[in-house]
Design an enzyme around this catalytic site. Structure first.
Site, PDB file in Angstrom:
ATOM      1  N   GLY A  12      -1.817  88.931  29.190  1.00  0.00           N
ATOM      2  CA  GLY A  12      -1.820  89.883  28.078  1.00  0.00           C
ATOM      3  C   GLY A  12      -1.641  91.312  28.576  1.00  0.00           C
ATOM      4  O   GLY A  12      -0.892  92.095  27.992  1.00  0.00           O
ATOM      5  N   ARG A  31     -12.178  91.713  23.188  1.00  0.00           N
ATOM      6  CA  ARG A  31     -13.595  91.771  22.818  1.00  0.00           C
ATOM      7  C   ARG A  31     -14.322  92.790  23.687  1.00  0.00           C
ATOM      8  O   ARG A  31     -13.885  93.093  24.819  1.00  0.00           O
ATOM      9  CB  ARG A  31     -14.248  90.393  22.906  1.00  0.00           C
ATOM     10  CG  ARG A  31     -14.450  89.907  24.328  1.00  0.00           C
ATOM     11  CD  ARG A  31     -15.165  88.597  24.354  1.00  0.00           C
ATOM     12  NE  ARG A  31     -14.299  87.538  23.830  1.00  0.00           N
ATOM     13  CZ  ARG A  31     -14.720  86.451  23.196  1.00  0.00           C
ATOM     14  NH1 ARG A  31     -15.986  86.276  22.985  1.00  0.00           N
ATOM     15  NH2 ARG A  31     -13.879  85.536  22.778  1.00  0.00           N
ATOM     16  N   LYS A  78      -7.249  82.378  26.477  1.00  0.00           N
ATOM     17  CA  LYS A  78      -7.356  81.061  27.105  1.00  0.00           C
ATOM     18  C   LYS A  78      -7.191  79.979  26.033  1.00  0.00           C
ATOM     19  O   LYS A  78      -7.589  80.184  24.880  1.00  0.00           O
ATOM     20  CB  LYS A  78      -8.722  80.914  27.774  1.00  0.00           C
ATOM     21  CG  LYS A  78      -8.912  81.852  28.954  1.00  0.00           C
ATOM     22  CD  LYS A  78      -8.057  81.423  30.117  1.00  0.00           C
ATOM     23  CE  LYS A  78      -8.132  82.392  31.277  1.00  0.00           C
ATOM     24  NZ  LYS A  78      -7.159  82.077  32.329  1.00  0.00           N
ATOM     25  N   LYS A 184       6.518  73.443  31.054  1.00  0.00           N
ATOM     26  CA  LYS A 184       5.516  74.380  31.582  1.00  0.00           C
ATOM     27  C   LYS A 184       4.196  73.664  31.855  1.00  0.00           C
ATOM     28  O   LYS A 184       3.543  73.931  32.861  1.00  0.00           O
ATOM     29  CB  LYS A 184       5.312  75.536  30.596  1.00  0.00           C
ATOM     30  CG  LYS A 184       4.265  76.553  31.026  1.00  0.00           C
ATOM     31  CD  LYS A 184       4.782  77.460  32.103  1.00  0.00           C
ATOM     32  CE  LYS A 184       3.819  78.428  32.760  1.00  0.00           C
ATOM     33  NZ  LYS A 184       2.786  79.052  32.038  1.00  0.00           N
ATOM     34  N   ASN A 188       2.213  73.569  35.312  1.00  0.00           N
ATOM     35  CA  ASN A 188       0.820  73.978  35.490  1.00  0.00           C
ATOM     36  C   ASN A 188      -0.059  72.824  35.983  1.00  0.00           C
ATOM     37  O   ASN A 188      -0.973  73.030  36.780  1.00  0.00           O
ATOM     38  CB  ASN A 188       0.249  74.552  34.187  1.00  0.00           C
ATOM     39  CG  ASN A 188       0.809  75.920  33.857  1.00  0.00           C
ATOM     40  OD1 ASN A 188       1.262  76.163  32.751  1.00  0.00           O
ATOM     41  ND2 ASN A 188       0.815  76.831  34.809  1.00  0.00           N
ATOM     42  N   ASN A 192      -1.507  74.302  39.336  1.00  0.00           N
ATOM     43  CA  ASN A 192      -2.762  75.045  39.133  1.00  0.00           C
ATOM     44  C   ASN A 192      -3.990  74.362  39.739  1.00  0.00           C
ATOM     45  O   ASN A 192      -4.756  75.017  40.458  1.00  0.00           O
ATOM     46  CB  ASN A 192      -2.971  75.351  37.648  1.00  0.00           C
ATOM     47  CG  ASN A 192      -1.929  76.322  37.107  1.00  0.00           C
ATOM     48  OD1 ASN A 192      -0.843  76.432  37.666  1.00  0.00           O
ATOM     49  ND2 ASN A 192      -2.240  77.015  36.037  1.00  0.00           N
ATOM     50  N   ASN A 202       0.194  80.884  45.460  1.00  0.00           N
ATOM     51  CA  ASN A 202       1.231  79.889  45.157  1.00  0.00           C
ATOM     52  C   ASN A 202       2.145  79.575  46.346  1.00  0.00           C
ATOM     53  O   ASN A 202       2.477  78.426  46.591  1.00  0.00           O
ATOM     54  CB  ASN A 202       2.083  80.371  43.980  1.00  0.00           C
ATOM     55  CG  ASN A 202       1.274  80.452  42.697  1.00  0.00           C
ATOM     56  OD1 ASN A 202       0.089  80.133  42.684  1.00  0.00           O
ATOM     57  ND2 ASN A 202       1.905  80.885  41.625  1.00  0.00           N
TER      58      ASN A 202
END
Ligand code: KPL
Length: 308
Positions: A12, A31, A78, A184, A188, A192, A202
């Site tokens: 973001g 938040r 998330k 994708k 992941n 991941n 990575n």
């Protein structure tokens, strides 16, 4: 056009940074807490590939009360926070406004659709690498691209494509984003959890033949999961894609490694959990994914329980 970035974590922040730099009106919904305070007082600090810091400021809001209808909401929270994001966006989009999920995992667009309606939802993938250095600060983690499309066939999103391109991102608008989401999630699922367990960047996964072989075996299992869901993904092109993303994001820490390092919950459910569920339904056993799923769950549990 006004843009709202929902959730200002590593991805973001990167999107908001690029939009502000391209002079696109953008607000960030974050938040209250350390990240909110840092963004409010110090803006978004971006460390580029040469290690130089650039700072931009944008409006940071803790709620959407009193803000004008949103044309484009970029959902980057998330995966386990998508329901909350959907309810926050309810009634907040402009007449032709769209919520574009660029989150990891499967199931996010379906959750947004339930609250916002399919014609108000777009889904896509983002392979730009970015990692958080601390509150308000992210570091370049590698070049990438965005592939996205409307959740309901036929909705014209060329204006979203134009905005993302204006922000300097390589962007591909597809008629249907579902195949891209599958590619994708396989990426992941293959990268991941391994990076989070080995605790490495990575690029290091490419350097050891053993880890690379494991990553490619996971790709093969991911392709089997896709087949179980009736989605055709070709194994060799998928391996090439994973290899090239690892190369381009060699300096990046995966989002799952960043979660593990910060003691946060991971997105294992939306990634491996979903693939395993599809495979199980068809009676297929994905032994490596089962193992990695159990290990990441154990890491989460250990982190909940604290040291000792
Ligand atoms: O999506 C990513 C992630 O870390 O979640 C990649 C593209 C693998 C970049 O690290």
């Amino acid at each position: 056009m006004n843009v709202l970035v929902v959730g200002c974590g590593a991805l973001g922040s990167l999107l908001a940074f690029k939009m502000v730099r391209a002079k696109i009106p953008v607000k960030v919904l974050q938040r209250q807490g350390a990240q909110y305070d840092a963004l409010k007082t110090g803006g978004i600090r971006f460390i580029d590939r040469e290690g130089r810091m650039e700072r931009v400021f944008c409006e940071v809001v803790p709620t959407l009360d009193g803000i004008e209808p949103v044309d484009l909401a970029l959902v980057t929270v998330k995966a386990y926070q998508t329901e909350e994001a959907a309810s926050v966006l309810r009634g907040r989009l402009s007449e032709n406004g769209v919520a574009l999920t660029l989150q990891n995992g499967l199931g996010n667009a379906e959750i947004l659709e339930k609250t916002l309606g399919a014609e108000r939802v777009a889904a896509g993938i983002c392979t730009y690498g970015s990692h958080r250095r601390g509150p308000g600060e992210i570091a370049w983690g590698g070049e990438g691209m965005i592939r996205f499309g409307p959740w309901k066939a036929g909705v014209d999103l060329s204006w979203v494509e134009a905005l993302l391109k204006q922000a300097g991102m390589e962007t591909f608008l597809e008629r249907d984003p579902r195949k891209a989401l599958w590619e994708k999630v396989i990426l992941n699922a293959s990268v991941n959890p391994v990076s989070a367990l080995v605790r490495t960047r990575n690029g290091v996964l490419l350097e050891s033949p053993e880890t690379l072989a494991l990553v490619f075996q996971l790709v093969e299992e991911g392709v089997k999961a896709a087949q179980s869901a009736g989605v055709e993904v070709a194994t060799e092109p998928m391996k090439n894609l994973v290899g090239s993303v690892l190369e381009k994001t060699a300096n990046n820490k995966t989002s799952m490694l960043q979660d593990v390092e910060s003691g946060r919950r991971t997105e294992i459910e939306a990634i491996l959990g979903r693939l395993l569920a599809y495979a199980r339904e068809k009676g297929k056993e994905l032994i490596r994914m089962e193992t990695l799923y159990a290990l990441i769950r154990a890491v989460e549990k250990a982190s909940e329980m604290g040291p000792g």
